[in-house]
Design a protein around this motif. Structure first.
Motif, PDB file in Angstrom:
ATOM      1  N   SER A 100       0.829  -1.208   0.000  1.00 10.00           N
ATOM      2  CA  SER A 100       0.000   0.000   0.000  1.00 10.00           C
ATOM      3  C   SER A 100       0.859   1.252   0.000  1.00 10.00           C
ATOM      4  CB  SER A 100      -0.922   0.016   1.228  1.00 10.00           C
ATOM      5  OG  SER A 100      -1.814  -1.068   1.198  1.00 10.00           O
ATOM      6  N   ILE A 101       1.920   1.240   0.792  1.00 11.20           N
ATOM      7  CA  ILE A 101       2.832   2.391   0.849  1.00 11.20           C
ATOM      8  C   ILE A 101       3.471   2.618  -0.517  1.00 11.20           C
ATOM      9  CG2 ILE A 101       5.043   3.179   1.793  1.00 11.20           C
ATOM     10  CD1 ILE A 101       4.061   2.022   4.514  1.00 11.20           C
ATOM     11  N   PHE A 102       3.921   1.541  -1.167  1.00 11.52           N
ATOM     12  CA  PHE A 102       4.498   1.683  -2.510  1.00 11.52           C
ATOM     13  C   PHE A 102       3.462   2.253  -3.481  1.00 11.52           C
ATOM     14  CE2 PHE A 102       7.746  -1.925  -1.698  1.00 11.52           C
ATOM     15  CZ  PHE A 102       8.667  -1.016  -1.199  1.00 11.52           C
ATOM     16  N   ALA A 103       2.224   1.785  -3.377  1.00  8.49           N
ATOM     17  CA  ALA A 103       1.163   2.272  -4.270  1.00  8.49           C
ATOM     18  C   ALA A 103       0.882   3.756  -4.023  1.00  8.49           C
ATOM     19  CB  ALA A 103      -0.102   1.442  -4.076  1.00  8.49           C
ATOM     20  N   LEU A 104       0.889   4.167  -2.749  1.00  3.66           N
ATOM     21  CA  LEU A 104       0.674   5.584  -2.424  1.00  3.66           C
ATOM     22  C   LEU A 104       1.822   6.438  -2.966  1.00  3.66           C
ATOM     23  CD1 LEU A 104      -0.630   5.235   1.238  1.00  3.66           C
ATOM     24  CD2 LEU A 104      -1.961   5.986  -0.756  1.00  3.66           C
ATOM     25  N   GLU A 105       3.053   5.960  -2.812  1.00  2.83           N
ATOM     26  CA  GLU A 105       4.205   6.697  -3.327  1.00  2.83           C
ATOM     27  C   GLU A 105       4.102   6.873  -4.841  1.00  2.83           C
ATOM     28  OE1 GLU A 105       7.906   5.846  -0.329  1.00  2.83           O
ATOM     29  OE2 GLU A 105       7.471   4.271  -1.799  1.00  2.83           O
ATOM     30  N   GLU A 107       1.325   6.645  -6.762  1.00  2.00           N
ATOM     31  CA  GLU A 107       0.137   7.430  -7.125  1.00  2.00           C
ATOM     32  C   GLU A 107       0.371   8.932  -6.977  1.00  2.00           C
ATOM     33  OE1 GLU A 107      -3.859   8.344  -8.180  1.00  2.00           O
ATOM     34  OE2 GLU A 107      -2.754   6.462  -8.401  1.00  2.00           O
ATOM     35  N   PHE A 108       1.036   9.327  -5.899  1.00  2.00           N
ATOM     36  CA  PHE A 108       1.200  10.752  -5.599  1.00  2.00           C
ATOM     37  C   PHE A 108       2.606  11.282  -5.866  1.00  2.00           C
ATOM     38  CE2 PHE A 108      -2.355   9.295  -2.976  1.00  2.00           C
ATOM     39  CZ  PHE A 108      -3.331  10.185  -3.397  1.00  2.00           C
ATOM     40  N   ASP A 109       3.499  10.423  -6.360  1.00  2.00           N
ATOM     41  CA  ASP A 109       4.889  10.798  -6.633  1.00  2.00           C
ATOM     42  C   ASP A 109       5.526  11.430  -5.389  1.00  2.00           C
ATOM     43  OD1 ASP A 109       7.230  10.995  -8.111  1.00  2.00           O
ATOM     44  OD2 ASP A 109       6.718  12.991  -8.880  1.00  2.00           O
ATOM     45  N   ILE A 110       5.418  10.713  -4.270  1.00  2.00           N
ATOM     46  CA  ILE A 110       5.980  11.156  -2.995  1.00  2.00           C
ATOM     47  C   ILE A 110       6.885  10.048  -2.451  1.00  2.00           C
ATOM     48  CG2 ILE A 110       4.079  12.703  -2.364  1.00  2.00           C
ATOM     49  CD1 ILE A 110       2.953  10.389  -0.610  1.00  2.00           C
ATOM     50  N   THR A 111       7.643  10.382  -1.426  1.00  2.00           N
ATOM     51  CA  THR A 111       8.473   9.392  -0.755  1.00  2.00           C
ATOM     52  C   THR A 111       8.036   9.318   0.703  1.00  2.00           C
ATOM     53  OG1 THR A 111      10.336   9.853  -2.210  1.00  2.00           O
ATOM     54  CG2 THR A 111      10.825   8.744  -0.131  1.00  2.00           C
ATOM     55  N   ASP A 140       7.405  11.586  10.738  1.00  2.00           N
ATOM     56  CA  ASP A 140       6.236  12.460  10.613  1.00  2.00           C
ATOM     57  C   ASP A 140       5.085  11.741   9.918  1.00  2.00           C
ATOM     58  OD1 ASP A 140       7.498  14.592  11.807  1.00  2.00           O
ATOM     59  OD2 ASP A 140       8.157  15.474   9.921  1.00  2.00           O
ATOM     60  N   PHE A 141       5.330  10.537   9.458  1.00  2.00           N
ATOM     61  CA  PHE A 141       4.318   9.769   8.731  1.00  2.00           C
ATOM     62  C   PHE A 141       3.779   8.685   9.642  1.00  2.00           C
ATOM     63  CE2 PHE A 141       2.248   7.167   5.661  1.00  2.00           C
ATOM     64  CZ  PHE A 141       1.962   8.001   4.600  1.00  2.00           C
TER      65      PHE A 141
END
Length: 88
Positions: free
Chosen positions: A43-48, A50-54, A66-67
């Motif tokens: 899920s974390i990989f998918a969120l990264e 999807e939103f181009d975040i780390t 902070d996460f």
């Protein structure tokens, strides 16, 4: 924008949990949703992606990161914060 981010996050988590997005509320923990540690990593990989975040590697330790991944509300807030930081 926030509702769009929230709905996209819910859709990603729902897919991992094999649920409908409307079955996920902000108080639900990954465990409540039947997501194990491997599913959480996916899920974390998918969120990264999807939103181009780390997402910090120590996201499972809220006192060191902070996460916070303790429940859906904190996951949504953390992703929104990272997306806002990226846009700034």
């Amino acid at each position: 924008m926030t509702d769009t981010i929230k709905s996209r996050i819910r859709a990603i988590i729902a897919e991992q949990a094999m649920l409908e997005p409307d079955q996920i509320n902000d108080d639900a923990t990954p465990e409540d949703l039947g997501i194990d540690s491997l599913g959480l990593v996916e899920s974390i990989f998918a969120l990264e992606e999807e939103f181009d975040i780390t997402i910090p590697f120590n996201a499972n330790e809220p006192d060191k990161s902070d996460f916070d991944i303790s429940n859906m509300g904190t996951i949504i807030a953390a992703v929104e914060r990272l997306v806002a930081q990226k846009a700034a």
